[in-house]
Design an enzyme around this catalytic site. Structure first.
Site, PDB file in Angstrom:
ATOM      1  N   LYS A 227     -10.519  -0.262  -0.334  1.00  0.00           N
ATOM      2  CA  LYS A 227     -10.344  -0.519   0.812  1.00  0.00           C
ATOM      3  C   LYS A 227     -11.694  -0.308   1.574  1.00  0.00           C
ATOM      4  CE  LYS A 227      -7.049   0.633   4.467  1.00  0.00           C
ATOM      5  NZ  LYS A 227      -5.785   1.455   4.991  1.00  0.00           N
TER       6      LYS A 227
ATOM      7  N   CYS B 279      -4.294  -3.287   4.278  1.00  0.00           N
ATOM      8  CA  CYS B 279      -3.724  -2.739   5.575  1.00  0.00           C
ATOM      9  C   CYS B 279      -4.798  -2.964   6.693  1.00  0.00           C
ATOM     10  CB  CYS B 279      -3.454  -1.295   5.513  1.00  0.00           C
ATOM     11  SG  CYS B 279      -2.164  -0.665   6.736  1.00  0.00           S
TER      12      CYS B 279
ATOM     13  N   GLU C 253       0.695  -1.071   0.146  1.00  0.00           N
ATOM     14  CA  GLU C 253      -0.057  -0.037  -0.089  1.00  0.00           C
ATOM     15  C   GLU C 253       0.905   1.280   0.061  1.00  0.00           C
ATOM     16  OE1 GLU C 253      -3.432   1.823   2.823  1.00  0.00           O
ATOM     17  OE2 GLU C 253      -1.722   0.850   3.815  1.00  0.00           O
TER      18      GLU C 253
END
Length: 339
Positions: A133, A165, A59
């Site tokens: 995300k 993440c 990321e």
């Protein structure tokens, strides 16, 4: 599952994860130049690892973190766009698949914040998965949240899902990917200290709990604000680490993931087959009681029932034992409301 060689086979997918140094960029041209550098990395890694089928970058590896809001909007990418064209050409040229970060991807409504996006590009240069995300790292990240996971056939037919993440701190997203058939869950992250030990631990636990391979690509270095701890890794579906980087900048790890082994385990394993057992609860006792041989399929978890049937009620319930506002007066972040 194998680690230590540079090869792959008809049954194994050669996967590399890169400890890419976090860039600090400000303009579109700087971003595109960094894309060209990533393309060079792909060529070099393929030369050194001829078995490479899939290479994964962290990321923020493409854009870095744009701490200036206007720069975030000015450098946001389209999909497809100039950035993805560079990645597509590199994958096609080197006959590899790749996972790449776009922070951000332009929102369909121009005035809304961009998405935090990953793309999976195949060895023909085609974008075969675009994931946004779902759970941005609030209160710091201001990405507009995505709303679903995806599973696609990856290299050699291995089924691949992408997450990003902070997504990985929520067991729900791992289970959603796995229950949709994912065999490899790719977690690209720009994770910084102090959460190093927790992040190393959770990916092993989620691989074990979901009987899936996990590949983690994390950033390294210091961008003037955060220090990123690296430790990109590849985890077997039994929760054991196949390969793990340290904190070195631009290090990488490589392993071969067997397609047949994970499918064999999911079919024949019994005592630790969490995916099967969750939807066949207590099948031994149910069968012994003469109530059929499928166990219990109904969801026993009240929280999930409420969340699906009445999301606002679920939100109100969690606020009763956490807090009613998104901001915290004792430690305010930006202009988030604290009442």
């Amino acid at each position: 599952m194998r680690h230590g060689d540079i090869s792959s086979s008809p049954d194994t997918v050669g996967v590399a994860v890169v400890n890419y140094k976090m860039p600090r960029l400000h303009t579109k041209e700087q971003v595109l130049e960094n894309c060209r550098n990533i393309a060079k990395v792909i060529g070099g890694v393929k030369q050194g690892l001829p078995g490479l089928d899939l290479i994964i970058f962290p990321e923020y590896s493409t854009h870095g973190i744009m701490y200036d809001r206007q720069e975030m909007f000015d450098t946001a990418a389209s999909v497809p766009g100039e950035e993805t064209a560079i990645f597509a050409e590199a994958c096609k040229k080197n006959k590899v698949w790749g996972v790449f970060s776009l922070t951000g991807e332009k929102h369909e409504q121009a005035k809304k914040n961009p998405y935090n996006t990953l793309i999976l590009v195949n060895d023909k240069g085609e974008i075969v998965q675009k994931y946004r995300k779902i759970l941005p790292w609030c209160p710091i990240e201001c990405w507009y949240p995505g709303d679903k996971t995806y599973v696609v056939d990856g290299p050699k037919g291995l089924k691949v899902s992408l997450i990003i993440c902070d997504d990985g701190n929520y067991p729900e997203i791992w289970r959603d990917c796995a229950m949709r058939g994912a065999e490899l869950i790719v977690r690209c992250q720009g994770y910084m200290y102090p959460a190093k030990e927790q992040q190393i631990a959770i990916v092993k636990a989620m691989a074990w709990a979901n009987q899936c391979y996990v590949a983690v690509a994390n950033a390294t270095g210091f961008d003037g604000v955060y220090s990123y701890f690296g430790h990109s890794s590849i985890i077997g579906f039994d929760g054991h680490t196949l390969g793990e980087c340290g904190e070195e900048e631009n290090g990488l790890q490589y392993a071969q993931l067997s397609v047949q082994q994970i499918r064999d385990a999911r079919k024949y394993d019994q005592s630790q087959n969490q995916l099967f057992k969750l939807l066949h609860r207590g099948y031994s006792g149910v069968f012994a009681s003469g109530d059929g041989d499928k166990g219990v399929a109904e969801c026993p978890f009240e929280f999930y029932k409420t969340w699906v049937n009445d999301p606002k009620k679920a939100q109100e319930n969690v606020e009763k034992f956490t807090r009613p506002s998104v901001g915290v007066a004792a430690c305010p972040v930006g202009d988030l409301p604290t009442k």
